[in-house]
Design a protein around this motif. Structure first.
Motif, PDB file in Angstrom:
ATOM      1  N   UNK A 161       0.830  -1.207   0.000  1.00 13.11           N
ATOM      2  CA  UNK A 161       0.000   0.000   0.000  1.00 13.11           C
ATOM      3  C   UNK A 161       0.866   1.260   0.000  1.00 13.11           C
ATOM      4  N   UNK A 162       1.951   1.268   0.763  1.00  9.87           N
ATOM      5  CA  UNK A 162       2.856   2.419   0.781  1.00  9.87           C
ATOM      6  C   UNK A 162       3.530   2.607  -0.579  1.00  9.87           C
ATOM      7  N   UNK A 163       3.950   1.518  -1.205  1.00 11.87           N
ATOM      8  CA  UNK A 163       4.560   1.606  -2.530  1.00 11.87           C
ATOM      9  C   UNK A 163       3.581   2.158  -3.552  1.00 11.87           C
ATOM     10  N   UNK A 164       2.351   1.680  -3.514  1.00 11.28           N
ATOM     11  CA  UNK A 164       1.316   2.187  -4.416  1.00 11.28           C
ATOM     12  C   UNK A 164       1.065   3.667  -4.166  1.00 11.28           C
ATOM     13  N   UNK A 165       1.042   4.072  -2.905  1.00 12.17           N
ATOM     14  CA  UNK A 165       0.812   5.479  -2.556  1.00 12.17           C
ATOM     15  C   UNK A 165       1.927   6.377  -3.085  1.00 12.17           C
ATOM     16  N   UNK A 166       3.157   5.923  -3.013  1.00 14.00           N
ATOM     17  CA  UNK A 166       4.287   6.713  -3.513  1.00 14.00           C
ATOM     18  C   UNK A 166       4.190   6.879  -5.028  1.00 14.00           C
ATOM     19  N   UNK A 167       3.870   5.807  -5.738  1.00 10.31           N
ATOM     20  CA  UNK A 167       3.728   5.881  -7.193  1.00 10.31           C
ATOM     21  C   UNK A 167       2.574   6.802  -7.572  1.00 10.31           C
ATOM     22  N   UNK A 168       1.464   6.674  -6.878  1.00  8.66           N
ATOM     23  CA  UNK A 168       0.308   7.529  -7.153  1.00  8.66           C
ATOM     24  C   UNK A 168       0.625   8.999  -6.884  1.00  8.66           C
ATOM     25  N   UNK A 169       1.345   9.270  -5.804  1.00  8.52           N
ATOM     26  CA  UNK A 169       1.721  10.652  -5.483  1.00  8.52           C
ATOM     27  C   UNK A 169       2.637  11.237  -6.567  1.00  8.52           C
ATOM     28  N   UNK A 170       3.550  10.429  -7.088  1.00  8.45           N
ATOM     29  CA  UNK A 170       4.451  10.898  -8.151  1.00  8.45           C
ATOM     30  C   UNK A 170       3.665  11.221  -9.420  1.00  8.45           C
ATOM     31  N   UNK A 171       2.692  10.393  -9.744  1.00  8.83           N
ATOM     32  CA  UNK A 171       1.880  10.651 -10.932  1.00  8.83           C
ATOM     33  C   UNK A 171       1.001  11.885 -10.756  1.00  8.83           C
ATOM     34  N   UNK A 172       0.441  12.055  -9.572  1.00 10.57           N
ATOM     35  CA  UNK A 172      -0.368  13.248  -9.298  1.00 10.57           C
ATOM     36  C   UNK A 172       0.500  14.507  -9.378  1.00 10.57           C
ATOM     37  N   UNK A 173       1.724  14.423  -8.882  1.00 10.22           N
ATOM     38  CA  UNK A 173       2.640  15.567  -8.961  1.00 10.22           C
ATOM     39  C   UNK A 173       2.957  15.901 -10.414  1.00 10.22           C
ATOM     40  N   UNK A 174       3.114  14.888 -11.256  1.00 13.41           N
ATOM     41  CA  UNK A 174       3.376  15.133 -12.676  1.00 13.41           C
ATOM     42  C   UNK A 174       2.183  15.777 -13.368  1.00 13.41           C
ATOM     43  N   UNK A 175       0.992  15.341 -13.029  1.00 13.48           N
ATOM     44  CA  UNK A 175      -0.210  15.956 -13.602  1.00 13.48           C
ATOM     45  C   UNK A 175      -0.283  17.426 -13.186  1.00 13.48           C
ATOM     46  N   UNK A 176       0.038  17.711 -11.935  1.00 10.37           N
ATOM     47  CA  UNK A 176       0.040  19.095 -11.447  1.00 10.37           C
ATOM     48  C   UNK A 176       1.106  19.918 -12.174  1.00 10.37           C
ATOM     49  N   UNK A 177       2.293  19.348 -12.376  1.00  6.72           N
ATOM     50  CA  UNK A 177       3.359  20.054 -13.101  1.00  6.72           C
ATOM     51  C   UNK A 177       2.932  20.362 -14.539  1.00  6.72           C
ATOM     52  N   UNK A 178       2.291  19.394 -15.181  1.00  4.13           N
ATOM     53  CA  UNK A 178       1.830  19.603 -16.550  1.00  4.13           C
ATOM     54  C   UNK A 178       0.768  20.694 -16.608  1.00  4.13           C
ATOM     55  N   UNK A 179      -0.117  20.714 -15.630  1.00  4.13           N
ATOM     56  CA  UNK A 179      -1.169  21.731 -15.584  1.00  4.13           C
ATOM     57  C   UNK A 179      -0.576  23.126 -15.368  1.00  4.13           C
ATOM     58  N   UNK A 180       0.366  23.220 -14.460  1.00  5.11           N
ATOM     59  CA  UNK A 180       1.037  24.507 -14.213  1.00  5.11           C
ATOM     60  C   UNK A 180       1.833  24.929 -15.447  1.00  5.11           C
ATOM     61  N   UNK A 181       2.472  23.975 -16.105  1.00  5.02           N
ATOM     62  CA  UNK A 181       3.217  24.274 -17.322  1.00  5.02           C
ATOM     63  C   UNK A 181       2.313  24.798 -18.422  1.00  5.02           C
ATOM     64  N   UNK A 182       1.127  24.230 -18.541  1.00  4.71           N
ATOM     65  CA  UNK A 182       0.159  24.693 -19.541  1.00  4.71           C
ATOM     66  C   UNK A 182      -0.249  26.139 -19.250  1.00  4.71           C
ATOM     67  N   UNK A 183      -0.501  26.430 -17.983  1.00  9.52           N
ATOM     68  CA  UNK A 183      -0.878  27.798 -17.604  1.00  9.52           C
ATOM     69  C   UNK A 183       0.275  28.775 -17.859  1.00  9.52           C
ATOM     70  N   UNK A 184       1.502  28.365 -17.553  1.00 14.89           N
ATOM     71  CA  UNK A 184       2.664  29.231 -17.798  1.00 14.89           C
ATOM     72  C   UNK A 184       2.863  29.482 -19.284  1.00 14.89           C
ATOM     73  N   UNK A 185       2.680  28.436 -20.097  1.00 12.16           N
ATOM     74  CA  UNK A 185       2.833  28.593 -21.542  1.00 12.16           C
ATOM     75  C   UNK A 185       1.771  29.547 -22.092  1.00 12.16           C
ATOM     76  N   UNK A 186       0.540  29.426 -21.597  1.00 12.54           N
ATOM     77  CA  UNK A 186      -0.518  30.319 -22.073  1.00 12.54           C
ATOM     78  C   UNK A 186      -0.260  31.748 -21.636  1.00 12.54           C
ATOM     79  N   UNK A 187       0.232  31.925 -20.419  1.00 13.96           N
ATOM     80  CA  UNK A 187       0.571  33.271 -19.941  1.00 13.96           C
ATOM     81  C   UNK A 187       1.684  33.882 -20.794  1.00 13.96           C
TER      82      UNK A 187
END
Length: 135
Positions: A15-41
């Motif tokens: 469960x801890x291993x799954x949580x770490x992988x899920x957190x890394x993927x969520x962080x990447x989605x957040x980075x991509x979203x912020x990157x999209x906003x920065x590119x549009x700005x």
């Protein structure tokens, strides 16, 4: 007697291993979203700066001004359809975003368009004082 005493620790580790992988993927989605906003700005800033340069020209080309404003926002100007003294500016920028959870980086592209108002400074604009003899 059933000897299941160590099995709960395996479930917790999984469960801890799954949580770490899920957190890394969520962080990447957040980075991509912020990157999209920065590119549009960056694209918006570049288009507005180029449009201003078209209306109030200085010694620089609108494309050079757009590139500067895109760079100030961390992006690279890819295309600028913004002729000198033109009526509109269309800007395309790219921004490189690193996604460490996936182990890759991606290029995000954004486009913006700014249109110069042809009636700029004419008396018909709201808030403009018009001499009574010219109505």
């Amino acid at each position: 007697m059933n000897d299941d005493r160590g099995s709960i620790s395996l479930v917790v580790v999984a469960a801890l291993g799954f949580s770490v992988i899920l957190a890394a993927l969520i962080a990447d989605v957040a980075r991509a979203s912020v990157g999209r906003a920065r590119a549009q700005a960056a694209a918006d800033a570049g288009a507005l700066a180029a449009a201003q340069e078209q209306v109030l020209p200085s010694d620089r080309r609108p494309a050079d001004v757009a590139a500067e404003y895109a760079a100030r926002n961390g992006a690279k100007l890819v295309l600028c359809r913004c002729p000198e003294r033109g009526a509109e500016a269309v800007v395309v920028v790219e921004l490189e975003v690193s996604l460490p959870g996936l182990g890759v980086s991606r290029t995000i592209r954004a486009t913006a368009r700014a249109v110069n108002d042809a009636s700029f400074g004419e008396p018909s604009l709201p808030g403009t004082v018009v001499p009574s003899g010219n109505l």
